[in-house]
Design an enzyme around this catalytic site. Structure first.
Site, PDB file in Angstrom:
ATOM      1  N   HIS A   1       0.832  -1.202   0.000  1.00 56.87           N
ATOM      2  CA  HIS A   1       0.000   0.000   0.000  1.00 56.87           C
ATOM      3  C   HIS A   1       0.866   1.251   0.000  1.00 56.87           C
ATOM      4  O   HIS A   1       2.063   1.199   0.298  1.00 56.87           O
ATOM      5  CB  HIS A   1      -0.918   0.012   1.229  1.00 56.87           C
ATOM      6  CG  HIS A   1      -0.186   0.111   2.534  1.00 56.87           C
ATOM      7  ND1 HIS A   1       0.274  -0.999   3.216  1.00 56.87           N
ATOM      8  CD2 HIS A   1       0.218   1.179   3.269  1.00 56.87           C
ATOM      9  CE1 HIS A   1       0.902  -0.619   4.314  1.00 56.87           C
ATOM     10  NE2 HIS A   1       0.891   0.707   4.374  1.00 56.87           N
TER      11      HIS A   1
ATOM     12  N   HIS B   1       5.347   6.351  -1.506  1.00 57.00           N
ATOM     13  CA  HIS B   1       6.188   5.194  -1.802  1.00 57.00           C
ATOM     14  C   HIS B   1       5.444   3.936  -1.386  1.00 57.00           C
ATOM     15  O   HIS B   1       4.455   3.998  -0.653  1.00 57.00           O
ATOM     16  CB  HIS B   1       7.516   5.273  -1.040  1.00 57.00           C
ATOM     17  CG  HIS B   1       7.360   5.144   0.442  1.00 57.00           C
ATOM     18  ND1 HIS B   1       6.980   6.204   1.242  1.00 57.00           N
ATOM     19  CD2 HIS B   1       7.523   4.077   1.272  1.00 57.00           C
ATOM     20  CE1 HIS B   1       6.905   5.792   2.503  1.00 57.00           C
ATOM     21  NE2 HIS B   1       7.222   4.505   2.539  1.00 57.00           N
TER      22      HIS B   1
END
Length: 233
Positions: A45, A177
């Site tokens: 995620h 990220h």
């Protein structure tokens, strides 16, 4: 409850980055039984906002804040106040032309936003990568490319609504990220550096920014994540 708000890539994106990671040193080390703490595919995620510990009784307030933020991030006034790092840094993969065949829904005009029924849809892809920390604190991650500005707008809207509701959240600037592994000192530095060099050339498939998810995390040797709800974007 330890809460955060996240963006989950679709299954085809997860499979693509997973297959790529399998060929890296971190992937081969995992196959050989080395505990480089490779991220579970189901848990990959991008964190948009981290709340940390929140009293369970305030969960309705968190949900209400996300109810407001989900449609609110598109308001023009938010674009003037979105905070983001200097884009000259390494967080974004160099832009490339977008082949129409790579898109899930229709062609993408100049600017990278596809117009579809219901409004413009932001497009993202995993591209490039980097490292946080050194030694036993080493973390390897994949970066994002495309309409990354949309992530800052969504994150800003979420944080604004959390602040309005007097809910806690991490106020550090968003660094979009996707964590891949936490190899620590289980891999030689040369192997980590080689994976970083390989990650620099990674480019994944395009996918739409479709929803954000409220997640409760449970720490431990094998952290687990419960998805408590999702909001369309």
């Amino acid at each position: 409850m330890r809460l955060f708000v996240a963006l989950y890539p679709p299954p085809d994106v997860v499979r693509h980055i997973g297959a790529y990671v399998d060929g890296l040193r971190i992937g081969r080390a995992t196959a050989d039984g080395v505990n480089v703490r490779l991220a579970n595919a189901d848990n990959l995620h991008v964190t948009l906002a981290f709340l940390g510990d929140v009293d369970e009784g305030r969960l309705p307030d968190v949900r209400a804040a996300l109810d407001r933020a989900a449609p609110g991030w598109r308001e023009p006034s938010r674009r003037r106040g979105a905070r983001r790092p200097d884009r000259s840094d390494r967080w974004r993969h160099p832009p490339e032309p977008v082949p129409e065949s790579d898109l899930a829904v229709g062609p993408v005009p100049a600017g990278g936003v596809a117009a579809v029924a219901g409004g413009p849809v932001a497009r993202l892809r995993l591209a490039g990568g980097g490292r946080f920390g050194r030694g036993r604190f080493t973390v390897l991650w994949a970066g994002l490319d495309g309409d990354v500005d949309a992530l800052y707008l969504v994150s800003g809207a979420v944080r604004s609504e959390l602040r309005r509701s007097r809910l806690p959240y991490d106020r550090r600037l968003l660094r979009p990220h996707l964590t891949l592994a936490r190899p620590g000192e289980w891999l030689p530095r040369a192997a980590v550096d080689a994976d970083l060099a390989d990650l620099a050339g990674y480019v994944g498939p395009w996918w739409p920014l479709a929803e954000m998810v409220l997640v409760a995390s449970h720490l431990g040797p094998r952290p687990t994540y419960d998805r408590l709800g999702s909001w369309p974007l």
